[in-house]
Design an enzyme around this catalytic site. Sequence first.
Site: not given
Ligand code: AMP
Length: 393
Positions: A36, A198, A350, A373
């Site tokens: 950054r 999510k 990230g 974000g």
């Molecule tokens: P996000 O911050 O929503 O982009 O989520 C990123 C996180 O999602 C990472 O730390 C991944 O380890 C997690 N992730 C990816 N695939 C899965 C999965 N199948 N089950 C649980 N967590 C996951």
Amino acid sequence: MGIKYIDELNIKNKRVFIRVDFNVPLKDGKITDDTRVRAALPTINYAVKQGAKVILASHLGRPKGGPDAKLSLKPVAAHLGSLLKQEVKCAPDCIGDEVEKMVNGLKPGEVILLENLRFHPEEEKNDPGFSQKLAGLADVYINDAFGTAHRAHSSTEGMAHFVKEIGGGFLLRDELKNLEGLLKNPGKPFVVILGGAKVSDKMGVIDNLSGKADVILVGGGMAYTFLKSRKIEIGASKVEENMIYDGMMMLGRAKTKNTRILLPVDHVVGDKFEESTPRSESKTSIPAGKMGLDIGPATIELFKKEIAEAKTIFWNGPQGVFEWAGFDQGTLAIARAIAESKAVKVAGGGDTIAAIEKAKVADKFTHISTGGGASLELLEGKKLPGVEVLRKD
Ligand code: AMP
């Protein structure tokens, strides 16, 4: 209404307040990743060369309502000084008499870094009095902190109303050009790859890109909520139960807008949400007690085929738990497939950046957004307050 950028403003001899994003990770007072800081260098170097009196301001972490020595920007000032090869003065605060004296004593080409803006809770409240105090330090206001442009805080939005000359920095310009380009006239096929934990975080993006993207490939934890909405067995995989209905409706909306949504057709599964869990593969549905932790080989091939045909690609979100050795293959394969494609390739978030670095393909991307974000909100079709305030007739 257009935004003026720093190279369209007369900044010589002027006090130029640049809102940067120096929210860097620190460990024991040392910066562990200076991406950054480096991203802000083009704007800072330009201002220095033009003979501006350069005032830099940023937040760092989440101080709890007051000064916190662990979240001081002092180590960043020292590091920036070594990158710029000149002294970066360090203010004891971001407002107040002493800061004003230091700022007014700057000579053209000198640089000062104000202390963490969030040591004052008024910053995040976009308090007009605080905004005015910050504005009092500036003849020209420049926002180059794309990563916080989706927040209406004093330093990102409020103070711009109290400074006559305002504009954007080069990083902000670069981010907007690349991200708005995805929405305006993307080369077709436009392939979007989403993943991460999510669904709820990505609903807005899927909705806004339905009709614009030709296909949206969904992997990662978020895929299981969609699979469940299609009545596919997903065992013990992570699901957002309250999003199943919304997910189903969204799949329907995308279809009416001619955007295909592809979900995983096979999975790498484990017994528990633990790195050491035994790894196995499962087709279409996932047996009871097992949880999907990565996309499987057939899904990788399916997604790679779409990626190979793309003219424009946007990627946000890992395809599996890529932090764990046995469950990183899907994410790494997708990163490499995007890297090999000749499309315009934009990524953000990230974890996605960490995955791109793990795959060692960062240099193959057209643009990697510094604002996870902010980039998602822009692609959701939302207006970013820190950008909108810069628009003038
Ligand atoms: P996000 O911050 O929503 O982009 O989520 C990123 C996180 O999602 C990472 O730390 C991944 O380890 C997690 N992730 C990816 N695939 C899965 C999965 N199948 N089950 C649980 N967590 C996951």
